[in-house]
Design a protein around this motif. Sequence first.
Motif, mmCIF file in Angstrom:
data_model
loop_
_atom_site.group_PDB
_atom_site.id
_atom_site.type_symbol
_atom_site.label_atom_id
_atom_site.label_comp_id
_atom_site.label_asym_id
_atom_site.label_seq_id
_atom_site.Cartn_x
_atom_site.Cartn_y
_atom_site.Cartn_z
ATOM 1 N N GLY A 140 82.831 -3.968 17.552
ATOM 2 C CA GLY A 140 82.907 -4.206 18.986
ATOM 3 C C GLY A 140 84.292 -4.016 19.576
ATOM 4 O O GLY A 140 84.514 -4.325 20.738
ATOM 5 N N LEU A 141 85.230 -3.515 18.793
ATOM 6 C CA LEU A 141 86.577 -3.238 19.294
ATOM 7 C C LEU A 141 86.659 -1.803 19.787
ATOM 8 O O LEU A 141 85.830 -0.964 19.441
ATOM 9 C CB LEU A 141 87.605 -3.426 18.171
ATOM 10 C CG LEU A 141 87.727 -4.804 17.562
ATOM 11 C CD1 LEU A 141 88.653 -4.752 16.362
ATOM 12 C CD2 LEU A 141 88.259 -5.786 18.588
ATOM 13 N N ARG A 142 87.671 -1.526 20.568
ATOM 14 C CA ARG A 142 87.971 -0.143 20.951
ATOM 15 C C ARG A 142 89.200 0.267 20.147
ATOM 16 O O ARG A 142 90.211 -0.430 20.156
ATOM 17 C CB ARG A 142 88.212 -0.043 22.447
ATOM 18 C CG ARG A 142 86.929 -0.210 23.227
ATOM 19 C CD ARG A 142 87.092 -0.396 24.710
ATOM 20 N NE ARG A 142 88.183 0.262 25.351
ATOM 21 C CZ ARG A 142 88.071 1.172 26.320
ATOM 22 N NH1 ARG A 142 86.885 1.525 26.742
ATOM 23 N NH2 ARG A 142 89.129 1.705 26.875
ATOM 24 N N LEU A 143 89.096 1.389 19.445
ATOM 25 C CA LEU A 143 90.156 1.842 18.551
ATOM 26 C C LEU A 143 90.767 3.151 19.019
ATOM 27 O O LEU A 143 90.094 3.987 19.614
ATOM 28 C CB LEU A 143 89.598 2.055 17.134
ATOM 29 C CG LEU A 143 88.996 0.858 16.440
ATOM 30 C CD1 LEU A 143 88.389 1.296 15.114
ATOM 31 C CD2 LEU A 143 90.038 -0.218 16.228
ATOM 32 N N TYR A 144 92.041 3.295 18.711
ATOM 33 C CA TYR A 144 92.738 4.564 18.878
ATOM 34 C C TYR A 144 93.108 5.066 17.487
ATOM 35 O O TYR A 144 93.534 4.284 16.634
ATOM 36 C CB TYR A 144 94.013 4.388 19.712
ATOM 37 C CG TYR A 144 93.737 4.212 21.182
ATOM 38 C CD1 TYR A 144 93.627 5.323 22.011
ATOM 39 C CD2 TYR A 144 93.560 2.961 21.730
ATOM 40 C CE1 TYR A 144 93.370 5.179 23.365
ATOM 41 C CE2 TYR A 144 93.306 2.796 23.081
ATOM 42 C CZ TYR A 144 93.211 3.917 23.894
ATOM 43 O OH TYR A 144 92.956 3.760 25.217
ATOM 44 N N TYR A 145 92.956 6.354 17.277
ATOM 45 C CA TYR A 145 93.276 6.974 15.997
ATOM 46 C C TYR A 145 94.583 7.743 16.110
ATOM 47 O O TYR A 145 94.817 8.441 17.099
ATOM 48 C CB TYR A 145 92.150 7.921 15.569
ATOM 49 C CG TYR A 145 90.898 7.164 15.228
ATOM 50 C CD1 TYR A 145 90.642 6.767 13.927
ATOM 51 C CD2 TYR A 145 89.982 6.819 16.217
ATOM 52 C CE1 TYR A 145 89.501 6.052 13.602
ATOM 53 C CE2 TYR A 145 88.844 6.091 15.907
ATOM 54 C CZ TYR A 145 88.612 5.724 14.608
ATOM 55 O OH TYR A 145 87.492 4.994 14.304
ATOM 56 N N LEU A 146 95.413 7.616 15.099
ATOM 57 C CA LEU A 146 96.691 8.304 15.085
ATOM 58 C C LEU A 146 96.490 9.797 14.892
ATOM 59 O O LEU A 146 95.833 10.229 13.942
ATOM 60 C CB LEU A 146 97.561 7.753 13.953
ATOM 61 C CG LEU A 146 98.912 8.436 13.764
ATOM 62 C CD1 LEU A 146 99.829 8.169 14.956
ATOM 63 C CD2 LEU A 146 99.555 7.965 12.473
ATOM 64 N N VAL A 147 97.035 10.595 15.793
ATOM 65 C CA VAL A 147 97.075 12.042 15.622
ATOM 66 C C VAL A 147 98.360 12.402 14.901
ATOM 67 O O VAL A 147 98.361 13.085 13.889
ATOM 68 C CB VAL A 147 96.967 12.778 16.985
ATOM 69 C CG1 VAL A 147 97.126 14.273 16.806
ATOM 70 C CG2 VAL A 147 95.662 12.424 17.672
ATOM 71 N N ARG A 148 99.475 11.890 15.429
ATOM 72 C CA ARG A 148 100.778 12.068 14.763
ATOM 73 C C ARG A 148 101.806 11.154 15.403
ATOM 74 O O ARG A 148 101.684 10.754 16.566
ATOM 75 C CB ARG A 148 101.253 13.515 14.819
ATOM 76 C CG ARG A 148 101.581 14.019 16.190
ATOM 77 C CD ARG A 148 102.005 15.503 16.162
ATOM 78 N NE ARG A 148 101.995 16.076 17.481
ATOM 79 C CZ ARG A 148 103.033 16.057 18.314
ATOM 80 N NH1 ARG A 148 104.160 15.508 17.962
ATOM 81 N NH2 ARG A 148 102.934 16.607 19.512
#
Length: 78
Positions: free
Chosen positions: A68-76
């Motif tokens: 139920g969280l909103r995540l950001y993924y590392l691009v760089r």
Amino acid sequence: MQPIVMDPGSTSLEQHPALVLTKRQSRKRFPEGCVTLVDSEADAIHGSRPDENLYAALVYGPSPSSEGLRLYYLVRWL
């Protein structure tokens, strides 16, 4: 960890310059509360404070997680 699959047709997921608050730069995803989106990569670099665990990055998201969280993924890291 698997590479990030980016959907070019998505209207809700985008790459963003950001400041990421983290103690470990080995992580590849971050909850929304640890990510501050900024206008440009230059703003992210200017706002970073590594001595305070705040790093400039390019992230992809936000994506909902199964918890139920909103995540950001590392691009760089910038």
